[in-house]
Design a protein around this motif. Structure first.
Motif, PDB file in Angstrom:
ATOM      1  N   TYR A  30      -5.575   0.894   9.850  1.00 40.63           N
ATOM      2  CA  TYR A  30      -5.628   1.490   8.519  1.00 40.63           C
ATOM      3  C   TYR A  30      -4.253   1.409   7.874  1.00 40.63           C
ATOM      4  O   TYR A  30      -3.259   1.837   8.457  1.00 40.63           O
ATOM      5  CB  TYR A  30      -6.070   2.951   8.591  1.00 40.63           C
ATOM      6  CG  TYR A  30      -7.529   3.093   8.958  1.00 40.63           C
ATOM      7  CD1 TYR A  30      -8.497   3.187   7.967  1.00 40.63           C
ATOM      8  CD2 TYR A  30      -7.930   3.106  10.280  1.00 40.63           C
ATOM      9  CE1 TYR A  30      -9.842   3.300   8.293  1.00 40.63           C
ATOM     10  CE2 TYR A  30      -9.266   3.210  10.622  1.00 40.63           C
ATOM     11  CZ  TYR A  30     -10.216   3.315   9.620  1.00 40.63           C
ATOM     12  OH  TYR A  30     -11.541   3.415   9.953  1.00 40.63           O
ATOM     13  N   THR A  31      -4.225   0.841   6.677  1.00 43.15           N
ATOM     14  CA  THR A  31      -3.003   0.783   5.874  1.00 43.15           C
ATOM     15  C   THR A  31      -3.336   1.490   4.566  1.00 43.15           C
ATOM     16  O   THR A  31      -3.992   0.925   3.702  1.00 43.15           O
ATOM     17  CB  THR A  31      -2.567  -0.678   5.619  1.00 43.15           C
ATOM     18  OG1 THR A  31      -3.656  -1.407   5.058  1.00 43.15           O
ATOM     19  CG2 THR A  31      -2.117  -1.343   6.908  1.00 43.15           C
ATOM     20  N   GLY A  32      -2.915   2.737   4.475  1.00 42.89           N
ATOM     21  CA  GLY A  32      -3.324   3.538   3.329  1.00 42.89           C
ATOM     22  C   GLY A  32      -4.817   3.772   3.398  1.00 42.89           C
ATOM     23  O   GLY A  32      -5.347   4.208   4.414  1.00 42.89           O
ATOM     24  N   LYS A  33      -5.545   3.402   2.348  1.00 43.99           N
ATOM     25  CA  LYS A  33      -6.992   3.598   2.307  1.00 43.99           C
ATOM     26  C   LYS A  33      -7.767   2.356   2.741  1.00 43.99           C
ATOM     27  O   LYS A  33      -8.984   2.347   2.732  1.00 43.99           O
ATOM     28  CB  LYS A  33      -7.415   3.986   0.891  1.00 43.99           C
ATOM     29  CG  LYS A  33      -6.877   5.331   0.472  1.00 43.99           C
ATOM     30  CD  LYS A  33      -7.334   5.698  -0.912  1.00 43.99           C
ATOM     31  CE  LYS A  33      -6.751   7.041  -1.328  1.00 43.99           C
ATOM     32  NZ  LYS A  33      -7.144   7.427  -2.672  1.00 43.99           N
ATOM     33  N   THR A  34      -7.065   1.305   3.146  1.00 43.62           N
ATOM     34  CA  THR A  34      -7.710   0.056   3.539  1.00 43.62           C
ATOM     35  C   THR A  34      -7.863  -0.020   5.048  1.00 43.62           C
ATOM     36  O   THR A  34      -6.909   0.210   5.787  1.00 43.62           O
ATOM     37  CB  THR A  34      -6.876  -1.156   3.054  1.00 43.62           C
ATOM     38  OG1 THR A  34      -6.709  -1.065   1.644  1.00 43.62           O
ATOM     39  CG2 THR A  34      -7.546  -2.469   3.405  1.00 43.62           C
ATOM     40  N   CYS A  43      -6.876  -8.814  19.005  1.00 40.88           N
ATOM     41  CA  CYS A  43      -6.190  -7.608  18.532  1.00 40.88           C
ATOM     42  C   CYS A  43      -5.326  -7.864  17.299  1.00 40.88           C
ATOM     43  O   CYS A  43      -4.325  -7.169  17.072  1.00 40.88           O
ATOM     44  CB  CYS A  43      -5.384  -6.952  19.650  1.00 40.88           C
ATOM     45  SG  CYS A  43      -6.467  -6.339  20.968  1.00 40.88           S
ATOM     46  N   LEU A  44      -5.713  -8.836  16.499  1.00 43.23           N
ATOM     47  CA  LEU A  44      -5.050  -9.085  15.215  1.00 43.23           C
ATOM     48  C   LEU A  44      -6.012  -8.703  14.104  1.00 43.23           C
ATOM     49  O   LEU A  44      -7.221  -8.885  14.230  1.00 43.23           O
ATOM     50  CB  LEU A  44      -4.685 -10.569  15.087  1.00 43.23           C
ATOM     51  CG  LEU A  44      -3.668 -11.089  16.077  1.00 43.23           C
ATOM     52  CD1 LEU A  44      -3.553 -12.609  15.970  1.00 43.23           C
ATOM     53  CD2 LEU A  44      -2.323 -10.444  15.840  1.00 43.23           C
ATOM     54  N   PRO A  45      -5.497  -8.182  12.995  1.00 38.58           N
ATOM     55  CA  PRO A  45      -6.369  -7.864  11.869  1.00 38.58           C
ATOM     56  C   PRO A  45      -7.052  -9.129  11.341  1.00 38.58           C
ATOM     57  O   PRO A  45      -6.433 -10.203  11.294  1.00 38.58           O
ATOM     58  CB  PRO A  45      -5.426  -7.272  10.826  1.00 38.58           C
ATOM     59  CG  PRO A  45      -4.258  -6.789  11.619  1.00 38.58           C
ATOM     60  CD  PRO A  45      -4.118  -7.763  12.764  1.00 38.58           C
ATOM     61  N   LEU A  83      -4.148   3.383  13.810  1.00 38.96           N
ATOM     62  CA  LEU A  83      -5.201   2.614  14.457  1.00 38.96           C
ATOM     63  C   LEU A  83      -6.300   3.561  14.905  1.00 38.96           C
ATOM     64  O   LEU A  83      -6.020   4.616  15.474  1.00 38.96           O
ATOM     65  CB  LEU A  83      -4.645   1.879  15.681  1.00 38.96           C
ATOM     66  CG  LEU A  83      -3.653   0.772  15.376  1.00 38.96           C
ATOM     67  CD1 LEU A  83      -2.766   0.510  16.576  1.00 38.96           C
ATOM     68  CD2 LEU A  83      -4.373  -0.486  14.958  1.00 38.96           C
ATOM     69  N   LYS A  84      -7.562   3.168  14.649  1.00 36.29           N
ATOM     70  CA  LYS A  84      -8.688   4.000  15.067  1.00 36.29           C
ATOM     71  C   LYS A  84      -9.942   3.149  15.118  1.00 36.29           C
ATOM     72  O   LYS A  84     -10.231   2.404  14.180  1.00 36.29           O
ATOM     73  CB  LYS A  84      -8.879   5.156  14.078  1.00 36.29           C
ATOM     74  CG  LYS A  84      -9.996   6.108  14.469  1.00 36.29           C
ATOM     75  CD  LYS A  84     -10.139   7.230  13.481  1.00 36.29           C
ATOM     76  CE  LYS A  84     -11.292   8.135  13.869  1.00 36.29           C
ATOM     77  NZ  LYS A  84     -11.541   9.148  12.878  1.00 36.29           N
ATOM     78  N   ASP A  85     -10.683   3.271  16.213  1.00 38.10           N
ATOM     79  CA  ASP A  85     -11.975   2.603  16.376  1.00 38.10           C
ATOM     80  C   ASP A  85     -11.929   1.107  16.072  1.00 38.10           C
ATOM     81  O   ASP A  85     -12.779   0.573  15.368  1.00 38.10           O
ATOM     82  CB  ASP A  85     -13.048   3.275  15.501  1.00 38.10           C
ATOM     83  CG  ASP A  85     -13.295   4.716  15.890  1.00 38.10           C
ATOM     84  OD1 ASP A  85     -13.129   5.047  17.081  1.00 38.10           O
ATOM     85  OD2 ASP A  85     -13.645   5.522  15.001  1.00 38.10           O
ATOM     86  N   GLY A  86     -10.912   0.418  16.599  1.00 40.13           N
ATOM     87  CA  GLY A  86     -10.832  -1.022  16.426  1.00 40.13           C
ATOM     88  C   GLY A  86     -10.435  -1.464  15.037  1.00 40.13           C
ATOM     89  O   GLY A  86     -10.700  -2.606  14.651  1.00 40.13           O
ATOM     90  N   GLN A  87      -9.807  -0.568  14.272  1.00 41.18           N
ATOM     91  CA  GLN A  87      -9.368  -0.914  12.930  1.00 41.18           C
ATOM     92  C   GLN A  87      -7.934  -0.436  12.708  1.00 41.18           C
ATOM     93  O   GLN A  87      -7.531   0.591  13.229  1.00 41.18           O
ATOM     94  CB  GLN A  87     -10.279  -0.291  11.875  1.00 41.18           C
ATOM     95  CG  GLN A  87     -11.708  -0.807  11.968  1.00 41.18           C
ATOM     96  CD  GLN A  87     -12.524  -0.401  10.783  1.00 41.18           C
ATOM     97  OE1 GLN A  87     -12.386  -0.957   9.709  1.00 41.18           O
ATOM     98  NE2 GLN A  87     -13.382   0.593  10.977  1.00 41.18           N
ATOM     99  N   PHE A 120       0.844  -1.192   0.000  1.00 41.52           N
ATOM    100  CA  PHE A 120       0.000   0.000   0.000  1.00 41.52           C
ATOM    101  C   PHE A 120       0.876   1.236   0.000  1.00 41.52           C
ATOM    102  O   PHE A 120       2.083   1.172   0.231  1.00 41.52           O
ATOM    103  CB  PHE A 120      -0.938   0.013   1.217  1.00 41.52           C
ATOM    104  CG  PHE A 120      -0.233   0.178   2.535  1.00 41.52           C
ATOM    105  CD1 PHE A 120      -0.087   1.429   3.105  1.00 41.52           C
ATOM    106  CD2 PHE A 120       0.296  -0.921   3.191  1.00 41.52           C
ATOM    107  CE1 PHE A 120       0.578   1.587   4.311  1.00 41.52           C
ATOM    108  CE2 PHE A 120       0.949  -0.768   4.402  1.00 41.52           C
ATOM    109  CZ  PHE A 120       1.091   0.487   4.962  1.00 41.52           C
ATOM    110  N   THR A 121       0.254   2.367  -0.243  1.00 39.68           N
ATOM    111  CA  THR A 121       0.889   3.670  -0.060  1.00 39.68           C
ATOM    112  C   THR A 121       0.000   4.450   0.894  1.00 39.68           C
ATOM    113  O   THR A 121      -1.202   4.227   0.957  1.00 39.68           O
ATOM    114  CB  THR A 121       1.035   4.449  -1.387  1.00 39.68           C
ATOM    115  OG1 THR A 121      -0.249   4.612  -1.970  1.00 39.68           O
ATOM    116  CG2 THR A 121       1.947   3.709  -2.351  1.00 39.68           C
TER     117      THR A 121
END
Length: 157
Positions: free
Chosen positions: A141-145, A153-155, A135-139, A129-130
């Motif tokens: 974020y890697t770029g736009k994903t 606590c694992l994706p 981390l925010k609200d239990g997610q 990704f670019t």
């Protein structure tokens, strides 16, 4: 007497419908709250709560990326070293004591690895990704994903 019977019948009908309506209401799933804390390395060695991280030598004079290999030392003195694929390391790392989120960058694309802090084994790896990592609200974020975190606590895959 007839008014009382109609009123009683209505009250009974409402009493029967309320539990059914409550069951039919959509359930809200609260985001997973994980205790990840940002780790801002200012040098190749940094403390993250009870862990000591050695990121290897800096790739340049600005100390914003490191060549690796990443070595993790636990509070009890045990160490492990991550695979060479988890390098070069850049930016903010995140740790919850059990996991370490590491961003790597090679050839203009980035990846995030989630490592076990006891074995240094990758537990999850993002696609290329670019963009930013946060981390925010239990997610995660890697770029736009956005990658939801599971209760460990694992994706999610």
């Amino acid at each position: 007497m007839m008014i009382f019977s109609k009123g009683l019948a209505f009250a009974c009908a409402v009493a029967l419908l309320l539990p059914a309506m409550a069951q039919a209401a959509p359930q809200r799933h609260l985001p997973v709250v994980c205790p990840y804390q940002p780790v801002e390395p200012a040098s190749g060695k940094v403390r993250a709560d009870v862990l000591t991280l050695d990121l290897g030598p800096a790739t340049g004079g600005d100390a914003k990326s490191w060549k690796g290999p990443l070595t993790i030392t636990g509070q009890d003195g045990t160490t492990c070293t991550a695979d060479a694929a988890v390098a070069p390391i850049e930016g903010t790392l995140y740790s919850d004591g059990q996991h370490l989120l590491v961003t790597t960058s090679a050839g203009g694309s980035r990846k995030v690895f989630v490592l076990s802090t006891t074995s240094c084994q990758p537990l999850w790896k993002s696609g290329s990704f670019t963009g930013a990592v946060y981390l925010k609200d239990g997610q995660l974020y890697t770029g736009k994903t956005a990658n939801k975190l599971n209760p460990d606590c694992l994706p999610l895959p």
